[in-house]
Write a protein that holds these residues in place. Structure first.
Motif, PDB file in Angstrom:
ATOM      1  N   GLY A  17     -24.265 -44.938 -36.326  1.00  0.00           N
ATOM      2  CA  GLY A  17     -24.308 -43.567 -36.849  1.00  0.00           C
ATOM      3  C   GLY A  17     -25.355 -43.328 -37.912  1.00  0.00           C
ATOM      4  N   HIS A  19     -28.653 -42.210 -39.907  1.00  0.00           N
ATOM      5  CA  HIS A  19     -29.398 -40.955 -39.826  1.00  0.00           C
ATOM      6  C   HIS A  19     -30.856 -41.066 -40.269  1.00  0.00           C
ATOM      7  CE1 HIS A  19     -25.770 -38.685 -39.022  1.00  0.00           C
ATOM      8  NE2 HIS A  19     -25.192 -39.250 -40.059  1.00  0.00           N
ATOM      9  N   ASP A  37     -25.585 -41.760 -44.590  1.00  0.00           N
ATOM     10  CA  ASP A  37     -25.170 -42.605 -43.484  1.00  0.00           C
ATOM     11  C   ASP A  37     -23.678 -42.895 -43.595  1.00  0.00           C
ATOM     12  OD1 ASP A  37     -27.618 -42.935 -42.234  1.00  0.00           O
ATOM     13  OD2 ASP A  37     -28.094 -44.795 -43.291  1.00  0.00           O
ATOM     14  N   PRO A  38     -23.004 -43.083 -42.457  1.00  0.00           N
ATOM     15  CA  PRO A  38     -21.637 -43.584 -42.504  1.00  0.00           C
ATOM     16  C   PRO A  38     -21.651 -44.955 -43.191  1.00  0.00           C
ATOM     17  CG  PRO A  38     -22.223 -42.932 -40.261  1.00  0.00           C
ATOM     18  CD  PRO A  38     -23.462 -42.869 -41.083  1.00  0.00           C
TER      19      PRO A  38
END
Length: 70
Positions: A17, A19, A37-38
């Motif tokens: 995930g 970015h 970001d996660p």
């Protein structure tokens, strides 16, 4: 067939995930991220990519989506 470790790292970061987008300016590579970001992707970046030499890190970043493509 030989695998590309840099591409695998970038692919895994994005799968988690991440970015970050590639920014290329005068052949200098960096990343930019407008969304956080996660945690899994942030930890992966910090532990597996940030710790690489500049040359290897640039290799990984070259497989991220480019800001120019967005």
């Amino acid at each position: 067939m030989m695998t590309n470790a840099a591409k695998e790292l970038a692919t895994e970061y994005l799968r988690l995930g991440g970015h970050r987008l590639l920014v290329m300016d005068d052949n200098l590579l960096s990343t930019n991220c407008w969304e956080p970001d996660p945690p899994e992707a942030e930890n992966f970046w910090s532990e597996r990519i940030e710790t690489l030499s500049l040359r290897r890190r640039n290799e990984v970043m070259s497989f991220l989506p480019s800001i120019n493509d967005v």
